[in-house]
Design a protein around this motif. Structure first.
Motif, short mmCIF file in Angstrom:
data_model
loop_
_atom_site.label_atom_id
_atom_site.label_comp_id
_atom_site.label_asym_id
_atom_site.label_seq_id
_atom_site.Cartn_x
_atom_site.Cartn_y
_atom_site.Cartn_z
N ASP A 249 0.83 -1.20 0.00
CA ASP A 249 0.00 0.00 0.00
C ASP A 249 0.87 1.26 0.00
N GLY A 250 2.01 1.19 -0.71
CA GLY A 250 2.90 2.33 -0.82
C GLY A 250 3.70 2.63 0.43
N LYS A 251 3.67 1.74 1.40
CA LYS A 251 4.37 1.97 2.66
C LYS A 251 5.47 0.93 2.87
N THR A 252 6.50 1.33 3.64
CA THR A 252 7.56 0.40 4.00
C THR A 252 6.97 -0.78 4.76
N ALA A 253 7.39 -1.98 4.40
CA ALA A 253 6.89 -3.18 5.07
C ALA A 253 7.99 -4.23 5.12
N TYR A 254 7.80 -5.18 6.03
CA TYR A 254 8.74 -6.30 6.16
C TYR A 254 7.98 -7.60 5.95
N GLU A 255 8.55 -8.44 5.10
CA GLU A 255 7.96 -9.75 4.83
C GLU A 255 8.77 -10.82 5.57
N THR A 256 8.10 -11.61 6.38
CA THR A 256 8.74 -12.69 7.12
C THR A 256 7.96 -13.97 6.85
N LYS A 257 8.65 -15.03 6.48
CA LYS A 257 7.96 -16.30 6.27
C LYS A 257 8.80 -17.45 6.80
N GLY A 258 8.10 -18.44 7.28
CA GLY A 258 8.77 -19.58 7.88
C GLY A 258 7.76 -20.61 8.31
N THR A 259 8.08 -21.32 9.40
CA THR A 259 7.23 -22.40 9.88
C THR A 259 6.79 -22.13 11.31
N TRP A 260 5.52 -22.35 11.60
CA TRP A 260 4.99 -22.26 12.95
C TRP A 260 4.77 -23.67 13.49
N GLU A 261 4.70 -23.76 14.81
CA GLU A 261 4.35 -25.03 15.43
C GLU A 261 3.51 -24.78 16.67
N LEU A 262 2.70 -25.75 17.01
CA LEU A 262 1.89 -25.67 18.22
C LEU A 262 2.57 -26.52 19.28
N GLN A 263 3.05 -25.87 20.32
CA GLN A 263 3.82 -26.56 21.35
C GLN A 263 3.02 -27.70 21.98
#
Length: 316
Positions: A249-263
């Motif tokens: 949307d024209g704004k600075t952003a950070y993309e983070t991707k990986g794996t989640w887990e349910l403890q």
């Protein structure tokens, strides 16, 4: 000027009679003779167009590629949404044509006098081809969502945003400045989270990625828990998240991707997180999608969530 306008009007009229394109998300029909496909050219195409997607728990290619001989390039194949035609010819050329046989459609041509020239074109233009297809596929999904949307009135009232969410999703949980939308599927679910944090919470100590992980883990501990004791969603520690700077949307952003887990619960899956710096409202708007679908491919589910999140528009 009149000639140019007339040409554009004629093109629009011709496109109006084109059939709807076909094909699954992130699929490319490659038209190439068998000899080239089974040799260096095919190896190069597979390397460039079928490399593994970052952040998925199982290896999945960025695109699904289907090869067709030029002899059978007709009928339904010509209506594929993404087509790459590779052939030998007198001139060395890379060309992109939109809506040639169907709409919406990308048709790419790679032509070279020799195998060396074709390989050079693949090396030079593969990133452009990938960018065009990914951009087009995002917009294709967003267009499909326009006529079957989940109401975003709640999100607009709380977060001052518009966002396109398919009506296959439902509101699963609502807290102050935290909303969870969920789509149930036979073997799991796809989820979208929307929340916000102060700018300082993401930028403190100049550790952007570390702070994003801490924030998402704290949100998981508060709102996304399993049935067993001390069971909440956390970022899996065994794999470092993929991180990049981007814009939404024209704004600075950070993309983070990986794996989640349910403890303590043996559940896991991929996630995609966007932290959008909204200086006017003194916050980071956080959009996150995550998928639980054990044993099945997850690339296209995450891609749908990416298309949803990239439709966001901050209203003020």
């Amino acid at each position: 000027m009149l000639s140019l306008v007339s040409c554009k009007d004629r093109q629009k009229q011709e496109e109006a009679f084109l059939p709807e394109s076909r094909g699954n998300i992130n699929e490319i029909a490659i038209v190439i003779d068998d000899v080239m496909w089974n040799g260096e050219v095919g190896d190069s195409l597979r390397k460039k167009l079928a490399y593994p997607v970052d952040g998925l728990p199982q290896e999945e290619p960025i695109f699904t590629i289907n090869q067709y001989s030029p002899k059978i390039f007709e009928g339904v194949v010509t209506q594929s949404r993404n087509i790459l035609v590779v052939s030998k010819g007198l001139n060395k050329e890379f060309k992109h044509v939109e809506n040639k046989y169907a709409k919406p459609q990308n048709v790419f041509y790679i032509t070279g006098y020799s195998i060396h020239e074709i390989l050079d074109l693949i090396e030079t233009h593969s990133e452009t081809l990938i960018s065009i297809i990914k951009y087009s596929e995002i917009h294709y999904i967003q267009h499909k969502m326009e006529n079957a949307r989940l109401s975003d009135d709640k999100l607009r009232g709380v977060f001052i945003i518009n966002i396109e969410i398919p009506d296959t999703y439902r509101y699963a949980d609502e807290k102050e400045y935290f909303y969870w939308m969920k789509k149930d599927i036979p073997s799991g679910s796809s989820s979208l989270l929307v929340y916000q944090v102060p700018i300082s919470q993401i930028e403190k100590n100049n550790d952007i990625v570390g702070n994003i992980v801490k924030v998402r883990d704290s949100v998981g501990a508060l709102y996304i828990r399993g049935t067993m004791e001390h069971s909440s969603m956390v970022t899996e520690e065994g794999y470092s998240p993929y991180f990049m700077n981007t814009h939404l949307d024209g704004k600075t952003a950070y993309e983070t991707k990986g794996t989640w887990e349910l403890q303590n619960n043996f559940m896991s899956g991929p996630f995609l997180n966007y932290a959008i710096r909204d200086e006017k409202n003194k916050r980071y708007l956080i959009l996150e999608g995550f998928v639980y679908d054990p044993s099945n491919a997850k690339r296209d589910m995450i891609f749908e969530l990416e298309a949803i999140m990239k439709s966001v528009h901050i209203l003020q």
